[in-house]
Scaffold this motif. Structure first.
Motif, PDB file in Angstrom:
ATOM      1  N   ILE A  67       0.846  -1.203   0.000  1.00 27.17           N
ATOM      2  CA  ILE A  67       0.000   0.000   0.000  1.00 27.17           C
ATOM      3  C   ILE A  67       0.877   1.247   0.000  1.00 27.17           C
ATOM      4  O   ILE A  67       0.611   2.211  -0.724  1.00 27.17           O
ATOM      5  CB  ILE A  67      -0.978  -0.015   1.198  1.00 27.17           C
ATOM      6  N   HIS A  68       1.932   1.237   0.789  1.00 22.17           N
ATOM      7  CA  HIS A  68       2.857   2.372   0.833  1.00 22.17           C
ATOM      8  C   HIS A  68       3.478   2.610  -0.545  1.00 22.17           C
ATOM      9  O   HIS A  68       3.550   3.753  -1.009  1.00 22.17           O
ATOM     10  CB  HIS A  68       3.946   2.105   1.882  1.00 22.17           C
ATOM     11  N   LEU A  69       3.905   1.541  -1.203  1.00 23.88           N
ATOM     12  CA  LEU A  69       4.476   1.645  -2.549  1.00 23.88           C
ATOM     13  C   LEU A  69       3.437   2.182  -3.531  1.00 23.88           C
ATOM     14  O   LEU A  69       3.728   3.064  -4.341  1.00 23.88           O
ATOM     15  CB  LEU A  69       4.998   0.289  -3.024  1.00 23.88           C
ATOM     16  N   ALA A  70       2.224   1.675  -3.437  1.00 24.02           N
ATOM     17  CA  ALA A  70       1.148   2.120  -4.330  1.00 24.02           C
ATOM     18  C   ALA A  70       0.873   3.608  -4.157  1.00 24.02           C
ATOM     19  O   ALA A  70       0.682   4.333  -5.143  1.00 24.02           O
ATOM     20  CB  ALA A  70      -0.115   1.302  -4.066  1.00 24.02           C
ATOM     21  N   LYS A  71       0.863   4.078  -2.921  1.00 21.69           N
ATOM     22  CA  LYS A  71       0.637   5.507  -2.678  1.00 21.69           C
ATOM     23  C   LYS A  71       1.765   6.348  -3.260  1.00 21.69           C
ATOM     24  O   LYS A  71       1.530   7.439  -3.777  1.00 21.69           O
ATOM     25  CB  LYS A  71       0.491   5.773  -1.179  1.00 21.69           C
ATOM     26  N   ALA A  72       2.991   5.848  -3.169  1.00 23.01           N
ATOM     27  CA  ALA A  72       4.134   6.599  -3.713  1.00 23.01           C
ATOM     28  C   ALA A  72       4.056   6.703  -5.234  1.00 23.01           C
ATOM     29  O   ALA A  72       4.455   7.719  -5.810  1.00 23.01           O
ATOM     30  CB  ALA A  72       5.446   5.932  -3.299  1.00 23.01           C
ATOM     31  N   CYS A  73       3.534   5.664  -5.873  1.00 21.17           N
ATOM     32  CA  CYS A  73       3.423   5.653  -7.338  1.00 21.17           C
ATOM     33  C   CYS A  73       2.175   6.378  -7.825  1.00 21.17           C
ATOM     34  O   CYS A  73       2.196   7.028  -8.855  1.00 21.17           O
ATOM     35  CB  CYS A  73       3.388   4.218  -7.859  1.00 21.17           C
ATOM     36  N   GLY A  74       1.092   6.239  -7.112  1.00 22.55           N
ATOM     37  CA  GLY A  74      -0.178   6.824  -7.530  1.00 22.55           C
ATOM     38  C   GLY A  74      -0.876   5.944  -8.549  1.00 22.55           C
ATOM     39  O   GLY A  74      -0.314   4.979  -9.068  1.00 22.55           O
ATOM     40  N   LEU A  75      -2.109   6.305  -8.838  1.00 27.67           N
ATOM     41  CA  LEU A  75      -2.887   5.566  -9.832  1.00 27.67           C
ATOM     42  C   LEU A  75      -2.486   5.996 -11.226  1.00 27.67           C
ATOM     43  O   LEU A  75      -2.120   7.152 -11.448  1.00 27.67           O
ATOM     44  CB  LEU A  75      -4.382   5.806  -9.626  1.00 27.67           C
ATOM     45  N   CYS A  76      -2.584   5.071 -12.154  1.00 31.55           N
ATOM     46  CA  CYS A  76      -2.322   5.397 -13.553  1.00 31.55           C
ATOM     47  C   CYS A  76      -3.383   6.404 -13.990  1.00 31.55           C
ATOM     48  O   CYS A  76      -4.560   6.219 -13.724  1.00 31.55           O
ATOM     49  CB  CYS A  76      -2.403   4.138 -14.421  1.00 31.55           C
ATOM     50  N   ASN A  77      -2.924   7.465 -14.629  1.00 29.45           N
ATOM     51  CA  ASN A  77      -3.881   8.460 -15.114  1.00 29.45           C
ATOM     52  C   ASN A  77      -3.926   8.455 -16.635  1.00 29.45           C
ATOM     53  O   ASN A  77      -4.192   9.474 -17.250  1.00 29.45           O
ATOM     54  CB  ASN A  77      -3.587   9.842 -14.542  1.00 29.45           C
ATOM     55  N   ASN A  78      -3.643   7.301 -17.207  1.00 27.91           N
ATOM     56  CA  ASN A  78      -3.733   7.104 -18.650  1.00 27.91           C
ATOM     57  C   ASN A  78      -2.912   8.141 -19.415  1.00 27.91           C
ATOM     58  O   ASN A  78      -3.434   8.914 -20.201  1.00 27.91           O
ATOM     59  CB  ASN A  78      -5.196   7.103 -19.090  1.00 27.91           C
ATOM     60  N   CYS A  79      -1.613   8.146 -19.125  1.00 24.02           N
ATOM     61  CA  CYS A  79      -0.658   9.038 -19.806  1.00 24.02           C
ATOM     62  C   CYS A  79      -0.944  10.512 -19.583  1.00 24.02           C
ATOM     63  O   CYS A  79      -0.866  11.318 -20.512  1.00 24.02           O
ATOM     64  CB  CYS A  79      -0.583   8.730 -21.296  1.00 24.02           C
ATOM     65  N   GLY A  80      -1.317  10.881 -18.377  1.00 16.30           N
ATOM     66  CA  GLY A  80      -1.457  12.288 -18.051  1.00 16.30           C
ATOM     67  C   GLY A  80      -2.849  12.844 -18.134  1.00 16.30           C
ATOM     68  O   GLY A  80      -3.067  14.003 -17.808  1.00 16.30           O
ATOM     69  N   ASP A  81      -3.826  12.060 -18.535  1.00 16.12           N
ATOM     70  CA  ASP A  81      -5.195  12.547 -18.613  1.00 16.12           C
ATOM     71  C   ASP A  81      -5.799  12.446 -17.213  1.00 16.12           C
ATOM     72  O   ASP A  81      -6.222  11.384 -16.787  1.00 16.12           O
ATOM     73  CB  ASP A  81      -6.006  11.718 -19.614  1.00 16.12           C
ATOM     74  N   GLU A  82      -5.784  13.551 -16.474  1.00 17.92           N
ATOM     75  CA  GLU A  82      -6.204  13.524 -15.079  1.00 17.92           C
ATOM     76  C   GLU A  82      -7.665  13.895 -14.875  1.00 17.92           C
ATOM     77  O   GLU A  82      -8.117  14.070 -13.764  1.00 17.92           O
ATOM     78  CB  GLU A  82      -5.301  14.440 -14.248  1.00 17.92           C
ATOM     79  N   LYS A  83      -8.439  14.044 -15.934  1.00 12.51           N
ATOM     80  CA  LYS A  83      -9.856  14.355 -15.789  1.00 12.51           C
ATOM     81  C   LYS A  83     -10.565  13.161 -15.140  1.00 12.51           C
ATOM     82  O   LYS A  83     -10.211  12.013 -15.386  1.00 12.51           O
ATOM     83  CB  LYS A  83     -10.480  14.657 -17.155  1.00 12.51           C
ATOM     84  N   PRO A  84     -11.595  13.395 -14.331  1.00 14.00           N
ATOM     85  CA  PRO A  84     -12.305  12.284 -13.690  1.00 14.00           C
ATOM     86  C   PRO A  84     -12.835  11.266 -14.677  1.00 14.00           C
ATOM     87  O   PRO A  84     -12.884  10.088 -14.381  1.00 14.00           O
ATOM     88  CB  PRO A  84     -13.446  12.960 -12.936  1.00 14.00           C
ATOM     89  N   GLU A  85     -13.205  11.718 -15.869  1.00 14.44           N
ATOM     90  CA  GLU A  85     -13.751  10.792 -16.844  1.00 14.44           C
ATOM     91  C   GLU A  85     -12.652  10.242 -17.762  1.00 14.44           C
ATOM     92  O   GLU A  85     -12.935   9.662 -18.795  1.00 14.44           O
ATOM     93  CB  GLU A  85     -14.857  11.456 -17.677  1.00 14.44           C
ATOM     94  N   ALA A  86     -11.398  10.435 -17.339  1.00 12.03           N
ATOM     95  CA  ALA A  86     -10.273   9.990 -18.165  1.00 12.03           C
ATOM     96  C   ALA A  86     -10.387   8.515 -18.487  1.00 12.03           C
ATOM     97  O   ALA A  86     -10.821   7.721 -17.672  1.00 12.03           O
ATOM     98  CB  ALA A  86      -8.958  10.253 -17.444  1.00 12.03           C
ATOM     99  N   GLY A  87      -9.975   8.167 -19.667  1.00  8.59           N
ATOM    100  CA  GLY A  87      -9.983   6.775 -20.082  1.00  8.59           C
ATOM    101  C   GLY A  87     -11.206   6.411 -20.882  1.00  8.59           C
ATOM    102  O   GLY A  87     -11.219   5.404 -21.566  1.00  8.59           O
TER     103      GLY A  87
END
Length: 190
Positions: A67-87
């Protein structure tokens, strides 16, 4: 250098309170498992229930660290698309695990065909150690490809496939993980 040698020669002393908590006081032997960056000490002889307690403790620690590692990496945002409806443009919906699968950057990191493979005898002739990470450059004018030993010798390819699979299925950004590994970033215990 002498100071480092003295530290390496020091004997590990476990405080009495910790020995009592672990049940080491009455133990005839202790078992030690050491690996890169970790040392696990437990009683050398364990009952079935004691062994279960060890398994539970190690499982909880592994889960917390994941979990600590996952938090450090963050969720994939599909190559920078950070909009809530991204993907949604690629048919992924809002499922971050699918973003990883469909993210070209994360996908390329998992693609074995992206790795450079050179026969050992050629590496030896070039003075490059067997197993070294390689980089390739092209000369557009001549069409030549130059392969050299990479400056950075650790990357996502050093992560066991089972760990990568868990992270990818959880939607963790593998590109961020790769960056953390290559930069040798301290992400735990700071």
């Amino acid at each position: 250098m002498k100071n480092n040698q003295k530290k390496a020669e020091q004997i590990l002393q476990i405080p009495l309170a910790i020995q009592q908590r672990c049940g080491f006081i009455d133990a005839e032997t202790l078992a030690v498992t050491a690996a890169d960056g970790v040392c696990i000490i437990h009683k050398g002889e364990l009952t079935a229930l004691e062994l279960i307690h060890v398994i539970v403790t190690l499982s909880e620690l592994a889960s917390d660290m994941t979990i600590h590692l996952a938090k450090a990496c963050g969720l994939c945002n599909n190559c920078g698309d950070e909009k809530p409806e991204a993907g949604t443009e690629c048919g992924c919906g809002n499922n971050s695990a699918e973003w990883v699968a469909n993210c070209s950057l994360c996908h390329d990191l998992l693609d074995e065909s992206q790795n450079i493979h050179i026969p050992d005898y050629l590496l030896e002739e070039a003075g490059i150690s067997k197993g070294a990470k390689l980089e390739a450059y092209t000369d557009e004018d001549s069409g030549e490809i130059t392969v050299v030993e990479a400056d950075i010798q650790q990357d996502i390819n050093d992560v066991p496939p089972c760990i990568l699979s868990v992270l990818a299925q959880s939607g963790i950004c593998l590109a961020a993980l790769d960056e953390l590994i290559m930069q040798e970033s301290t992400i735990y215990g700071k």
